[in-house]
Design a protein around this motif. Structure first.
Motif, PDB file in Angstrom:
ATOM      1  N   GLN A  44      33.863 -14.757  16.240  1.00 34.34           N
ATOM      2  CA  GLN A  44      32.440 -14.380  16.172  1.00 34.34           C
ATOM      3  C   GLN A  44      32.245 -12.853  16.189  1.00 34.34           C
ATOM      4  O   GLN A  44      31.565 -12.317  17.073  1.00 34.34           O
ATOM      5  CB  GLN A  44      31.671 -15.019  17.333  1.00 34.34           C
ATOM      6  N   SER A  77      36.373 -13.788  11.692  1.00 37.96           N
ATOM      7  CA  SER A  77      35.429 -14.909  11.615  1.00 37.96           C
ATOM      8  C   SER A  77      36.159 -16.232  11.436  1.00 37.96           C
ATOM      9  O   SER A  77      35.829 -17.235  12.088  1.00 37.96           O
ATOM     10  CB  SER A  77      34.461 -14.700  10.446  1.00 37.96           C
ATOM     11  N   ASN A 108      37.408 -17.766  14.416  1.00 35.85           N
ATOM     12  CA  ASN A 108      36.345 -18.166  15.341  1.00 35.85           C
ATOM     13  C   ASN A 108      36.152 -17.157  16.476  1.00 35.85           C
ATOM     14  O   ASN A 108      35.835 -17.536  17.609  1.00 35.85           O
ATOM     15  CB  ASN A 108      36.630 -19.561  15.921  1.00 35.85           C
TER      16      ASN A 108
END
Length: 307
Positions: A28, A23, A26
């Motif tokens: 996701q 996370s 980035n």
């Protein structure tokens, strides 16, 4: 069909740590918690050897903290069990709960391993109240008390000798008339004065009450005779079963079913698939090593996606 850059199968220290790192990069990540959200630590009470908790922490609370941290950085954490995977080509295809299908550019497997138990109702009743499958995790609580270890292999002998350094007495309950452990391990057991080996014994019942937890065990010898021993802790050391059935025939597994990874990495036999935690670790099986391997898997995954 839903698509994900990073799909994490399984929770626990490995899965949640992988989600934290993925996370923050980035990526996701989408994480499915699996059949036992939070992993094996949710079946124990207090955890005293995880760094950062000087007074110890409840196993469920530790997992809740890790989950909350992963969610804070944006991990998409969902209830659900992966029921089918296709790793023959990228993007990988994963079916959750028999119906939801996801395409994943990369996959982190953190499905863990399950301790083997005897299957006694009394054993289940006192799990976390004196019944444990990890001497390293829980042995400290039984300092200067009497305990029993079930098993006759290297793991059982190793756990018995470890507990002998803490406990007043250790009974080693062995169903066969001999130990299966290595010669060196056998010698260590027989040389330890406060270990009593009970050959040709099986556990008929774990004894105890709701207030005190485990107070003893009723044993049955191969000749049919029975005896009771007074103990405060009952440790299972008859092996673990890695939760890898989903990946049989698709990932390279060792003879015990654990996922093989390239030494020093989390990379599996399939490019883009990474393994973390007990699912690839037959040796240490600790929360902190699982968390560390979750970090490795996320970093390896990030580098893979970048290149």
């Amino acid at each position: 069909m839903e698509k994900a850059k990073v799909l994490i199968i399984g929770s626990g220290p490995a899965g949640f740590t992988a989600a934290i790192y993925a996370s923050r990069a980035n990526l996701q990540p989408v994480l499915y918690e699996g059949i036992e959200p939070g992993g094996q630590l949710t079946t124990t009470t207090e955890v005293e050897n995880f760094p950062g908790y000087p007074e110890g922490v409840d196993g469920n609370q530790l997992m809740a903290d890790l989950r909350k941290q992963a969610a804070r950085f944006g991990a998409d954490i969902r209830a659900g069990i992966a029921t089918r995977v296709d790793l023959s080509q990228r993007p990988f295809r994963v079916v959750v709960d028999g119906s939801t299908e996801i395409e994943a550019e990369s996959l982190i497997v953190a499905t863990g391993a399950s301790a083997k138990y005897l299957g006694l109702p009394s054993e289940t009743k006192f799990r976390g109240q004196g019944v444990s499958a990890c001497a390293t995790c829980d042995g400290f609580f039984y300092r200067r008390k009497d305990v029993a270890v079930v098993g006759g292999g290297d793991t059982a002998c190793e756990e018995a000798t470890y507990l002998a350094s803490l406990c007043r007495k250790v009974y080693l309950i062995v169903r066969k008339p001999f130990l299966r452990a290595s010669k060196a391990m056998q010698e260590r057991v027989f040389a330890t004065e406060n270990i009593e080996v009970l050959f040709e014994h099986n556990t008929a019942e774990v004894l105890g009450d709701d207030a005190a937890g485990v107070t003893g065990a009723r044993l049955r010898k191969s000749d049919g005779t029975e005896r009771e021993i007074a103990i405060s802790g009952f440790f299972l050391a008859i092996g673990h079963h890695p939760n890898t059935e989903l990946f049989a025939g698709q990932l390279e597994l060792d003879e015990e079913g654990y996922i093989r990874v390239e030494p020093g990495t989390s990379r599996t036999s399939v490019e883009g698939v990474f393994a973390a935690g007990d699912v690839k670790d037959p040796r240490y099986r600790q929360a902190i090593t699982a968390a560390g391997s979750g970090c490795m898997a996320a970093l390896d995954c990030e580098r893979f996606l970048l290149h």
